[in-house]
Design an enzyme around this catalytic site. Structure first.
Site, mmCIF file in Angstrom:
data_model
loop_
_atom_site.group_PDB
_atom_site.id
_atom_site.type_symbol
_atom_site.label_atom_id
_atom_site.label_comp_id
_atom_site.label_asym_id
_atom_site.label_seq_id
_atom_site.Cartn_x
_atom_site.Cartn_y
_atom_site.Cartn_z
ATOM 1 N N SER A 102 0.952 -1.106 0.098
ATOM 2 C CA SER A 102 -0.163 -0.072 -0.095
ATOM 3 C C SER A 102 0.806 1.366 -0.004
ATOM 4 O O SER A 102 1.578 1.364 0.678
ATOM 5 C CB SER A 102 -1.066 -0.105 1.165
ATOM 6 O OG SER A 102 -1.426 1.208 1.475
ATOM 7 N N HIS A 155 -1.223 -1.148 -4.212
ATOM 8 C CA HIS A 155 -2.581 -1.023 -3.660
ATOM 9 C C HIS A 155 -2.647 0.567 -3.324
ATOM 10 O O HIS A 155 -1.658 1.234 -2.711
ATOM 11 C CB HIS A 155 -2.638 -1.605 -2.366
ATOM 12 C CG HIS A 155 -3.998 -1.564 -1.587
ATOM 13 N ND1 HIS A 155 -5.053 -2.295 -1.657
ATOM 14 C CD2 HIS A 155 -4.307 -0.887 -0.167
ATOM 15 C CE1 HIS A 155 -6.086 -2.059 -0.777
ATOM 16 N NE2 HIS A 155 -5.750 -1.377 0.020
ATOM 17 N N ASP A 193 -4.701 3.504 -1.627
ATOM 18 C CA ASP A 193 -5.865 3.961 -0.762
ATOM 19 C C ASP A 193 -6.342 5.178 -1.034
ATOM 20 O O ASP A 193 -5.740 6.215 -0.667
ATOM 21 C CB ASP A 193 -5.276 3.720 0.470
ATOM 22 C CG ASP A 193 -5.146 2.374 1.145
ATOM 23 O OD1 ASP A 193 -6.076 1.601 0.954
ATOM 24 O OD2 ASP A 193 -4.030 2.018 1.562
ATOM 25 N N MET A 234 -9.102 8.060 0.250
ATOM 26 C CA MET A 234 -9.629 8.398 1.407
ATOM 27 C C MET A 234 -10.222 9.779 1.308
ATOM 28 O O MET A 234 -9.658 10.678 0.648
ATOM 29 C CB MET A 234 -8.789 8.208 2.671
ATOM 30 C CG MET A 234 -8.046 7.111 3.080
ATOM 31 S SD MET A 234 -7.118 6.831 4.558
ATOM 32 C CE MET A 234 -6.486 5.272 4.094
ATOM 33 N N HIS A 289 -8.742 1.097 -3.477
ATOM 34 C CA HIS A 289 -9.490 0.652 -2.722
ATOM 35 C C HIS A 289 -10.017 2.169 -2.117
ATOM 36 O O HIS A 289 -9.376 2.921 -1.441
ATOM 37 C CB HIS A 289 -8.638 0.150 -1.132
ATOM 38 C CG HIS A 289 -9.176 0.164 -0.016
ATOM 39 N ND1 HIS A 289 -8.712 -0.250 1.239
ATOM 40 C CD2 HIS A 289 -10.489 -0.083 0.203
ATOM 41 C CE1 HIS A 289 -9.702 -0.196 2.159
ATOM 42 N NE2 HIS A 289 -10.561 -0.160 1.613
ATOM 43 N N MET A 293 -12.164 4.162 -0.272
ATOM 44 C CA MET A 293 -12.909 4.573 1.249
ATOM 45 C C MET A 293 -13.665 6.025 1.057
ATOM 46 O O MET A 293 -13.019 6.899 1.535
ATOM 47 C CB MET A 293 -11.783 4.611 2.319
ATOM 48 C CG MET A 293 -11.440 3.265 2.637
ATOM 49 S SD MET A 293 -9.590 3.140 3.432
ATOM 50 C CE MET A 293 -8.655 3.183 2.037
ATOM 51 N N MET A 336 -11.178 -6.473 5.824
ATOM 52 C CA MET A 336 -10.620 -5.520 6.612
ATOM 53 C C MET A 336 -10.115 -6.094 7.794
ATOM 54 O O MET A 336 -10.881 -6.156 8.656
ATOM 55 C CB MET A 336 -11.245 -4.185 6.863
ATOM 56 C CG MET A 336 -11.681 -3.185 5.698
ATOM 57 S SD MET A 336 -10.015 -2.376 4.800
ATOM 58 C CE MET A 336 -9.104 -1.753 6.071
ATOM 59 N N ASP A 388 -6.374 -6.661 4.592
ATOM 60 C CA ASP A 388 -5.836 -5.425 4.451
ATOM 61 C C ASP A 388 -5.598 -4.694 5.871
ATOM 62 O O ASP A 388 -6.781 -4.551 6.536
ATOM 63 C CB ASP A 388 -6.681 -4.211 3.528
ATOM 64 C CG ASP A 388 -5.871 -2.799 3.404
ATOM 65 O OD1 ASP A 388 -4.805 -2.737 3.945
ATOM 66 O OD2 ASP A 388 -6.737 -2.315 2.680
HETATM 67 C C1 DX5 Z 1 -6.149 1.390 5.891
HETATM 68 C C2 DX5 Z 1 -5.846 0.984 4.611
HETATM 69 C C3 DX5 Z 1 -4.707 0.144 4.424
HETATM 70 C C4 DX5 Z 1 -3.309 0.609 4.983
HETATM 71 C C5 DX5 Z 1 -2.627 -0.649 5.473
HETATM 72 O O1 DX5 Z 1 -7.412 2.034 6.076
HETATM 73 O O2 DX5 Z 1 -6.763 0.311 3.615
HETATM 74 O O3 DX5 Z 1 -4.258 -0.132 2.955
HETATM 75 O O4 DX5 Z 1 -2.378 1.251 4.007
HETATM 76 O O5 DX5 Z 1 -1.388 -0.052 6.127
HETATM 77 P P1 DX5 Z 1 -0.631 -1.004 7.278
HETATM 78 O O6 DX5 Z 1 -0.259 -2.116 6.314
HETATM 79 O O7 DX5 Z 1 0.218 -0.260 7.745
HETATM 80 O O8 DX5 Z 1 -1.799 -1.655 7.970
HETATM 81 ZN ZN ZN Z 2 -6.632 -0.276 1.610
#
Ligand code: DX5
Ligand code: ZN
Length: 224
Positions: free
Chosen positions: A9, A34, A36, A38, A67, A69, A138, A176
């Protein structure tokens, strides 16, 4: 034998050098990237939009595993699909008609994923499994990297693995949050196909990247 994919990620990458970071993890043996996304609403932080996906697309041949969010999510599918996402994963809470959202994603030729928060039951997707290409379990609450792995989320992985194998469904299971060399074997044993890892891969930066990244990625793979 199930093939394990590693999806670092970029949340934990050095954002001043994002393009270089993506190329370094590709060289280091990553299978997917990956991303993320947000929105400051579904989860408190704000990260990046479709423009970042578009900028990264030509820099790597690896699938971009996006991903989302984001809530409401439907209005954003078009932009992320056109930006070059290979997989678009949404949360069931992010729209009124999950099945329609997944159909929209697939209509762009993009793989459709559903992400289940620790408190979201597997039942949220059981009636629409044929419309799903990937289920992201998750193992932390979404929003932040570096959180502690919640072990009992593996129960959901085990149930889903059983269902997928029993019905011979072409669905990948991704996990994840909090994936490290210690938790990765537990997730693999429970039945995942794809391990997302931010901190455990990019946290190794400091020592010149691609070597440190290569051993971090290798350290997450199946040892059996
Ligand atoms: C959290 C993200 C993850 C995050 C994971 O909301 O969806 O993808 O980057 O990070 P680590 O591996 O540090 O838990
Ligand atoms: Zn993620």
């Amino acid at each position: 034998m199930r093939q394990i994919h590693i999806a670092p990620s970029i949340l934990a990458a050095d954002w001043c050098r994002l393009g270089d970071e993506v190329q370094a993890i590709e060289k280091a043996g990553a299978d997917w990237i990956h991303v993320d996304v947000m929105d400051g609403h579904f989860v408190p932080p704000i990260t990046v939009g479709a423009q970042a996906v578009q900028a990264l697309r030509p820099l790597t041949t690896l699938p971009l595993d996006v991903h989302l969010m984001v809530m409401p999510v439907d209005a954003h599918i078009d932009a992320f699909a056109k930006a070059g996402a290979s997989i678009l994963t949404v949360h069931p809470e992010a729209g009124p008609h999950l099945h329609r959202t997944l159909q929209t994603i697939r209509s762009f030729g993009v793989k459709a994923g559903v992400a289940l928060n620790p408190a979201t039951p597997l039942e949220a997707i059981l009636s629409i499994l044929p419309s799903i290409d990937l289920v992201l379990i998750m193992s932390v609450n979404p929003g932040y990297g570096g959180q502690a792995f919640i072990p009992y989320t593996l129960e959901k992985v085990r149930r889903l693995r059983h269902l997928i194998d029993e019905r011979n469904l072409p669905i990948l299971i991704e996990i994840d949050g909090g994936i490290t060399p210690e938790t990765a074997p537990l997730a693999i044993d429970a039945g995942v196909d794809v391990l997302v890892s931010g901190t455990a891969v990019f946290g190794t930066q400091g020592s010149p990247s691609s070597h440190a990244y290569a051993s971090a990625i290798a350290g997450l793979r199946d040892k059996t």
